[in-house]
Scaffold this motif. Structure first.
Motif, PDB file in Angstrom:
ATOM      1  N   GLU A 171       0.851  -1.187   0.000  1.00 51.13           N
ATOM      2  CA  GLU A 171       0.000   0.000   0.000  1.00 51.13           C
ATOM      3  C   GLU A 171       0.884   1.233   0.000  1.00 51.13           C
ATOM      4  OE1 GLU A 171      -2.777  -0.022   3.213  1.00 51.13           O
ATOM      5  OE2 GLU A 171      -3.526  -2.017   2.695  1.00 51.13           O
ATOM      6  N   GLU A 172       0.473   2.244  -0.782  1.00 49.77           N
ATOM      7  CA  GLU A 172       1.148   3.528  -0.772  1.00 49.77           C
ATOM      8  C   GLU A 172       0.123   4.619  -0.510  1.00 49.77           C
ATOM      9  OE1 GLU A 172       5.010   2.834  -3.648  1.00 49.77           O
ATOM     10  OE2 GLU A 172       3.391   4.112  -4.376  1.00 49.77           O
ATOM     11  N   ASN A 173       0.473   5.495   0.400  1.00 48.84           N
ATOM     12  CA  ASN A 173      -0.363   6.632   0.744  1.00 48.84           C
ATOM     13  C   ASN A 173       0.459   7.887   0.419  1.00 48.84           C
ATOM     14  OD1 ASN A 173      -2.108   8.483   1.849  1.00 48.84           O
ATOM     15  ND2 ASN A 173      -1.786   7.843   3.955  1.00 48.84           N
ATOM     16  N   ASP A 174       0.051   8.613  -0.609  1.00 42.49           N
ATOM     17  CA  ASP A 174       0.756   9.816  -1.043  1.00 42.49           C
ATOM     18  C   ASP A 174      -0.039  11.044  -0.630  1.00 42.49           C
ATOM     19  OD1 ASP A 174       2.565   8.135  -2.286  1.00 42.49           O
ATOM     20  OD2 ASP A 174       1.745   8.429  -4.289  1.00 42.49           O
ATOM     21  N   ARG A 175       0.580  11.907   0.135  1.00 41.90           N
ATOM     22  CA  ARG A 175      -0.051  13.162   0.546  1.00 41.90           C
ATOM     23  C   ARG A 175       0.640  14.289  -0.223  1.00 41.90           C
ATOM     24  NH1 ARG A 175      -0.739  13.675   6.826  1.00 41.90           N
ATOM     25  NH2 ARG A 175      -1.904  11.766   6.388  1.00 41.90           N
ATOM     26  N   PHE A 176      -0.126  15.007  -1.032  1.00 41.62           N
ATOM     27  CA  PHE A 176       0.405  16.084  -1.882  1.00 41.62           C
ATOM     28  C   PHE A 176       0.128  17.442  -1.247  1.00 41.62           C
ATOM     29  CE2 PHE A 176       0.104  12.558  -4.746  1.00 41.62           C
ATOM     30  CZ  PHE A 176       1.156  12.735  -5.623  1.00 41.62           C
ATOM     31  N   TYR A 177       0.992  18.402  -1.583  1.00 41.08           N
ATOM     32  CA  TYR A 177       0.910  19.739  -1.001  1.00 41.08           C
ATOM     33  C   TYR A 177       0.938  20.808  -2.084  1.00 41.08           C
ATOM     34  CZ  TYR A 177       1.902  17.206   3.219  1.00 41.08           C
ATOM     35  OH  TYR A 177       1.817  16.316   4.250  1.00 41.08           O
ATOM     36  N   GLN A 178       0.278  21.923  -1.789  1.00 40.62           N
ATOM     37  CA  GLN A 178       0.275  23.100  -2.649  1.00 40.62           C
ATOM     38  C   GLN A 178       1.205  24.133  -2.026  1.00 40.62           C
ATOM     39  OE1 GLN A 178      -0.976  23.648  -5.688  1.00 40.62           O
ATOM     40  NE2 GLN A 178       0.038  25.616  -5.557  1.00 40.62           N
ATOM     41  N   HIS A 179       2.084  24.702  -2.844  1.00 32.03           N
ATOM     42  CA  HIS A 179       3.045  25.715  -2.398  1.00 32.03           C
ATOM     43  C   HIS A 179       2.307  26.982  -1.958  1.00 32.03           C
ATOM     44  CE1 HIS A 179       6.403  28.545  -2.616  1.00 32.03           C
ATOM     45  NE2 HIS A 179       7.212  27.503  -2.637  1.00 32.03           N
ATOM     46  N   PRO A 180       2.784  27.669  -0.926  1.00 33.60           N
ATOM     47  CA  PRO A 180       2.083  28.869  -0.466  1.00 33.60           C
ATOM     48  C   PRO A 180       2.180  30.064  -1.415  1.00 33.60           C
ATOM     49  CG  PRO A 180       4.064  28.490   0.839  1.00 33.60           C
ATOM     50  CD  PRO A 180       3.891  27.302  -0.055  1.00 33.60           C
ATOM     51  N   ALA A 181       3.176  30.081  -2.311  1.00 36.29           N
ATOM     52  CA  ALA A 181       3.369  31.271  -3.153  1.00 36.29           C
ATOM     53  C   ALA A 181       3.247  31.007  -4.652  1.00 36.29           C
ATOM     54  CB  ALA A 181       4.742  31.884  -2.854  1.00 36.29           C
ATOM     55  N   ARG A 182       3.105  29.772  -5.053  1.00 32.90           N
ATOM     56  CA  ARG A 182       2.894  29.489  -6.479  1.00 32.90           C
ATOM     57  C   ARG A 182       1.985  28.281  -6.646  1.00 32.90           C
ATOM     58  NH1 ARG A 182       8.723  27.962  -6.364  1.00 32.90           N
ATOM     59  NH2 ARG A 182       8.906  25.779  -6.929  1.00 32.90           N
ATOM     60  N   ASP A 183       1.319  28.242  -7.772  1.00 31.96           N
ATOM     61  CA  ASP A 183       0.326  27.219  -8.058  1.00 31.96           C
ATOM     62  C   ASP A 183       1.004  26.035  -8.751  1.00 31.96           C
ATOM     63  OD1 ASP A 183      -1.791  25.660  -8.846  1.00 31.96           O
ATOM     64  OD2 ASP A 183      -2.816  27.248  -9.954  1.00 31.96           O
ATOM     65  N   PHE A 184       1.219  24.953  -8.004  1.00 29.50           N
ATOM     66  CA  PHE A 184       1.878  23.780  -8.580  1.00 29.50           C
ATOM     67  C   PHE A 184       1.103  23.206  -9.758  1.00 29.50           C
ATOM     68  CE2 PHE A 184       4.550  22.245  -4.683  1.00 29.50           C
ATOM     69  CZ  PHE A 184       5.523  23.171  -4.992  1.00 29.50           C
ATOM     70  N   ALA A 185      -0.217  23.317  -9.747  1.00 30.65           N
ATOM     71  CA  ALA A 185      -1.004  22.827 -10.887  1.00 30.65           C
ATOM     72  C   ALA A 185      -0.642  23.614 -12.142  1.00 30.65           C
ATOM     73  CB  ALA A 185      -2.494  22.925 -10.602  1.00 30.65           C
ATOM     74  N   ALA A 186      -0.432  24.910 -12.012  1.00 32.92           N
ATOM     75  CA  ALA A 186      -0.071  25.749 -13.164  1.00 32.92           C
ATOM     76  C   ALA A 186       1.375  25.554 -13.590  1.00 32.92           C
ATOM     77  CB  ALA A 186      -0.329  27.218 -12.841  1.00 32.92           C
ATOM     78  N   THR A 187       2.273  25.316 -12.624  1.00 32.57           N
ATOM     79  CA  THR A 187       3.698  25.161 -12.954  1.00 32.57           C
ATOM     80  C   THR A 187       4.071  23.711 -13.249  1.00 32.57           C
ATOM     81  OG1 THR A 187       4.325  24.924 -10.619  1.00 32.57           O
ATOM     82  CG2 THR A 187       4.364  27.164 -11.562  1.00 32.57           C
ATOM     83  N   ASP A 188       3.115  22.783 -13.090  1.00 28.55           N
ATOM     84  CA  ASP A 188       3.334  21.352 -13.343  1.00 28.55           C
ATOM     85  C   ASP A 188       4.409  20.775 -12.420  1.00 28.55           C
ATOM     86  OD1 ASP A 188       2.855  18.892 -14.577  1.00 28.55           O
ATOM     87  OD2 ASP A 188       4.363  19.243 -16.126  1.00 28.55           O
ATOM     88  N   GLU A 189       4.384  21.184 -11.166  1.00 28.46           N
ATOM     89  CA  GLU A 189       5.305  20.665 -10.168  1.00 28.46           C
ATOM     90  C   GLU A 189       4.525  19.883  -9.126  1.00 28.46           C
ATOM     91  OE1 GLU A 189       8.619  23.804  -9.202  1.00 28.46           O
ATOM     92  OE2 GLU A 189       6.708  24.839  -9.563  1.00 28.46           O
ATOM     93  N   GLY A 190       5.242  19.183  -8.277  1.00 28.69           N
ATOM     94  CA  GLY A 190       4.576  18.455  -7.216  1.00 28.69           C
ATOM     95  C   GLY A 190       5.469  18.288  -6.009  1.00 28.69           C
ATOM     96  N   LEU A 191       4.846  18.253  -4.847  1.00 24.21           N
ATOM     97  CA  LEU A 191       5.532  17.961  -3.594  1.00 24.21           C
ATOM     98  C   LEU A 191       4.650  16.977  -2.841  1.00 24.21           C
ATOM     99  CD1 LEU A 191       7.868  18.596  -1.587  1.00 24.21           C
ATOM    100  CD2 LEU A 191       6.316  20.268  -0.551  1.00 24.21           C
ATOM    101  N   ARG A 192       5.243  15.852  -2.438  1.00 26.38           N
ATOM    102  CA  ARG A 192       4.453  14.849  -1.733  1.00 26.38           C
ATOM    103  C   ARG A 192       5.291  14.192  -0.653  1.00 26.38           C
ATOM    104  NH1 ARG A 192       5.289  10.484  -6.264  1.00 26.38           N
ATOM    105  NH2 ARG A 192       7.121   9.529  -5.326  1.00 26.38           N
TER     106      ARG A 192
END
Length: 192
Positions: A33-54
């Motif tokens: 099992e894998e549980n991935d928790r993703f985060y949104q950066h406080p100063a830029r939109d990761f969805a718009a920049t195509d980045e990810g932090l998990r």
């Protein structure tokens, strides 16, 4: 600079895929099992920049593993190749890392739970990791919720040959549609 060279595919015939990988000398481990928790950066939109932090928690019990991963934007149109920085963490501190990131202004962006089987295999001199991922949240009348990811690592100078090798290897497998979205994107796209 290190890159993760990856492609994701729908699985249309799981038994055929497993038979083909076994015929190439691969063996899948037990499902984990894998549980991935993703985060949104406080100063830029990761969805718009195509980045990810998990933060990923893999496994259960005393043998579980934890890693924090930054994924840069995808750099080509055929694969999910991107810069990746991954650091192991103490699994028992998973929730503490979550609190730390939130205290720094990172917001939870979503969670992805999956059951994954992993196989390592060499093809034409390059090592690949192949996964079979089961995501019940993505299963419906049009999809089994089964996907396969094929991944290898490369440095800047071997990046193009790694991508070519990955796509050549993938073409030898009974796989469905090549998908460039991440699992979190796919899940969020299904929400009203």
């Amino acid at each position: 600079m290190s890159y993760e060279v990856e492609a994701k595919f729908r699985i249309v015939d799981l038994a055929a895929l497993e038979r083909r990988i076994i015929s190439l000398g691969g063996t899948f481990g037990e499902p984990i099992e894998e549980n991935d928790r993703f985060y949104q950066h406080p100063a830029r939109d990761f969805a718009a920049t195509d980045e990810g932090l998990r933060i990923r928690l893999r496994g259960t019990g005393p043998d579980r593993e934890c890693r924090i991963t930054y994924k840069g934007p995808k750099i080509d149109r055929k694969t999910k190749t991107r810069r990746e920085i991954e650091i192991p963490l103490q699994a028992e501190r998973f929730e503490e890392w979550d609190r730390l990131l939130q205290a720094l202004g990172f917001r939870p962006a979503g969670t992805v739970w999956k059951r994954r089987k992993i196989c390592s295999l060499s093809f034409e001199g390059r090592d690949f990791e192949i996964t079979i991922d089961e995501l019940p949240v993505l299963a419906d009348e049009n999809s089994s919720g089964l996907f396969s990811e094929i991944e290898t690592s490369a440095e800047s100078e071997t990046l193009e040959s790694a991508r070519e090798s990955l796509l050549k290897f993938a073409a030898t497998l009974p796989l469905g549609e090549n998908i460039r979205q991440g699992y979190l994107e796919m899940i969020l796209d299904r929400r009203p």
